[in-house]
Structures are given as C-alpha cells and as structure tokens.
Write a protein that holds these residues in place. Structure first.
Motif, PDB file in Angstrom:
ATOM      1  N   GLY A  35       5.645  14.702  -7.736  1.00  0.00           N
ATOM      2  CA  GLY A  35       6.255  15.511  -6.682  1.00  0.00           C
ATOM      3  C   GLY A  35       6.142  14.947  -5.279  1.00  0.00           C
ATOM      4  N   VAL A  36       5.777  13.675  -5.161  1.00  0.00           N
ATOM      5  CA  VAL A  36       5.704  13.041  -3.844  1.00  0.00           C
ATOM      6  C   VAL A  36       7.133  12.649  -3.466  1.00  0.00           C
ATOM      7  N   PRO A  37       7.636  13.133  -2.323  1.00  0.00           N
ATOM      8  CA  PRO A  37       9.032  12.845  -1.960  1.00  0.00           C
ATOM      9  C   PRO A  37       9.218  11.390  -1.509  1.00  0.00           C
ATOM     10  N   VAL A  38       9.807  10.592  -2.382  1.00  0.00           N
ATOM     11  CA  VAL A  38      10.091   9.181  -2.100  1.00  0.00           C
ATOM     12  C   VAL A  38      11.503   8.860  -2.558  1.00  0.00           C
ATOM     13  N   ALA A  39      12.051   7.794  -2.031  1.00  0.00           N
ATOM     14  CA  ALA A  39      13.374   7.327  -2.443  1.00  0.00           C
ATOM     15  C   ALA A  39      13.424   5.817  -2.292  1.00  0.00           C
ATOM     16  N   PRO A  40      14.129   5.129  -3.193  1.00  0.00           N
ATOM     17  CA  PRO A  40      14.262   3.680  -3.052  1.00  0.00           C
ATOM     18  C   PRO A  40      15.198   3.335  -1.905  1.00  0.00           C
ATOM     19  N   ASN A  56       0.827  -1.211   0.000  1.00  0.00           N
ATOM     20  CA  ASN A  56       0.000   0.000   0.000  1.00  0.00           C
ATOM     21  C   ASN A  56       0.860   1.259   0.000  1.00  0.00           C
ATOM     22  N   PHE A  57       2.169   1.115  -0.227  1.00  0.00           N
ATOM     23  CA  PHE A  57       3.071   2.258  -0.114  1.00  0.00           C
ATOM     24  C   PHE A  57       2.657   3.428  -1.002  1.00  0.00           C
ATOM     25  N   ALA A  58       2.403   3.197  -2.277  1.00  0.00           N
ATOM     26  CA  ALA A  58       2.084   4.295  -3.200  1.00  0.00           C
ATOM     27  C   ALA A  58       0.819   5.030  -2.759  1.00  0.00           C
ATOM     28  N   ALA A  59      -0.218   4.278  -2.421  1.00  0.00           N
ATOM     29  CA  ALA A  59      -1.479   4.905  -2.004  1.00  0.00           C
ATOM     30  C   ALA A  59      -1.297   5.682  -0.704  1.00  0.00           C
ATOM     31  N   GLU A  60      -0.573   5.085   0.248  1.00  0.00           N
ATOM     32  CA  GLU A  60      -0.379   5.750   1.541  1.00  0.00           C
ATOM     33  C   GLU A  60       0.489   7.000   1.390  1.00  0.00           C
ATOM     34  N   ALA A  61       1.531   6.934   0.552  1.00  0.00           N
ATOM     35  CA  ALA A  61       2.395   8.100   0.316  1.00  0.00           C
ATOM     36  C   ALA A  61       1.586   9.239  -0.302  1.00  0.00           C
ATOM     37  N   LYS A  74       5.499  -0.911  -7.198  1.00  0.00           N
ATOM     38  CA  LYS A  74       5.949  -1.350  -8.519  1.00  0.00           C
ATOM     39  C   LYS A  74       6.712  -0.195  -9.164  1.00  0.00           C
ATOM     40  N   PRO A  75       7.642  -0.499 -10.078  1.00  0.00           N
ATOM     41  CA  PRO A  75       8.438   0.574 -10.696  1.00  0.00           C
ATOM     42  C   PRO A  75       7.602   1.692 -11.314  1.00  0.00           C
ATOM     43  N   ASP A  76       6.508   1.340 -11.983  1.00  0.00           N
ATOM     44  CA  ASP A  76       5.679   2.385 -12.601  1.00  0.00           C
ATOM     45  C   ASP A  76       4.979   3.242 -11.541  1.00  0.00           C
ATOM     46  N   GLU A  77       4.597   2.630 -10.404  1.00  0.00           N
ATOM     47  CA  GLU A  77       3.989   3.404  -9.318  1.00  0.00           C
ATOM     48  C   GLU A  77       5.007   4.376  -8.713  1.00  0.00           C
TER      49      GLU A  77
END
Length: 148
Positions: free
Chosen positions: A133-138, A99-104, A122-125
């Motif tokens: 512009g959502v601040p994320v990092a692998p 649920n990372f993408a939705a929660e972010a 997933k890579p596309d998400e």
C-alpha cells in the motif's frame, strides 16, 4: 552498431540501434521490434539519409558535439512531454538512488519527513511496495546517471 530509421504500419516513425543488419532482421522476423508509440510489431526500415561526415574545412562544429546536441533535442511531442515530466520530477523531488524502497517505506510509516522522492528499485522491491500500500509509480525515464 547500426542505427535504422524505422516505421510501423501505423506510420509512426522512430529509430533504434542494432548490433548488425542481421540482428535487426532476426529480431524483426520474431516480432521483437515494436513501435514505441502504438506497440505494433509490423515494423520496417524507413528511407534514411546517409550519415556523411563533412570535410575538415566545411565543419564549423565538431561532428561529435553537433550529434550530441541533436540527440538532446526532443524530436516530437511525446519526447517533449517526457522531457518536461523529467524536469518537473527532478526539480520538485529528491533523488534517493537505490535507497528508494527503504526511504519510501520510512516516509509511508512516518519515520522520515514527508516529501517527494524518486530513485531506483528492483522489480521485486517495487512490487512489494505496491502490495504493502505504499503509493509509488514507475517513471518513464532512466535516472540521469544511467543515461549516456
């Protein structure tokens, strides 16, 4: 499966598992075996000590347990740094799984409480989050549930 101790032309030592000796040779000849430190594809087998199982009376720790303990111990500064980073992330963040993408997105939009989270996307998400512009990092490690 076979494990080889490997060395690159920069004298970095590491190991990797292969389905067979032929698989290693095939991948290596195509430049697909690379050093995890410097990225060099000039990799060769390093001198290895044979893995010999001690006699039944000589073994004080079951071999599988001893091997598992050895595998959990960081072998160099890079592995120690990754272990430290992993501990910090796991202690100070909430794991939200797939649920990372939705929660972010919810946190970024103000529809969920602001907090540190980590999880899987997933890579596309992940690409879409960055584009929006959502601040994320692998993270340079797999979630605990996906490791052996």
């Amino acid at each position: 499966m076979i494990r080889y101790d490997l060395k690159c032309d920069g004298d970095h030592r590491f190991d990797s598992w292969f389905p067979s000796g032929e698989a290693f040779e095939g991948l290596s000849s195509r430049g697909l075996v690379t050093c995890p430190v410097c990225g060099s594809a000039k990799v060769e087998k390093a001198l290895m000590a044979p893995s010999v199982r001690p006699g039944r009376k000589a073994a004080t720790t079951p071999p599988a347990e001893a091997e598992a303990t050895a595998l959990r111990q960081p072998r160099n500064e890079m592995e120690e740094a990754l272990a430290t980073l992993r501990r910090q992330v796991e202690e100070s963040s909430e794991y939200v799984g797939m649920n990372f993408a939705a929660e972010a997105r919810k946190i970024h939009a103000g529809n969920a409480p602001e907090r540190s989270i980590y999880g899987e996307a997933k890579p596309d998400e992940a690409r879409k989050l960055i584009e929006d512009g959502v601040p994320v990092a692998p993270l340079p490690f797999m979630p605990a549930r996906k490791t052996n």
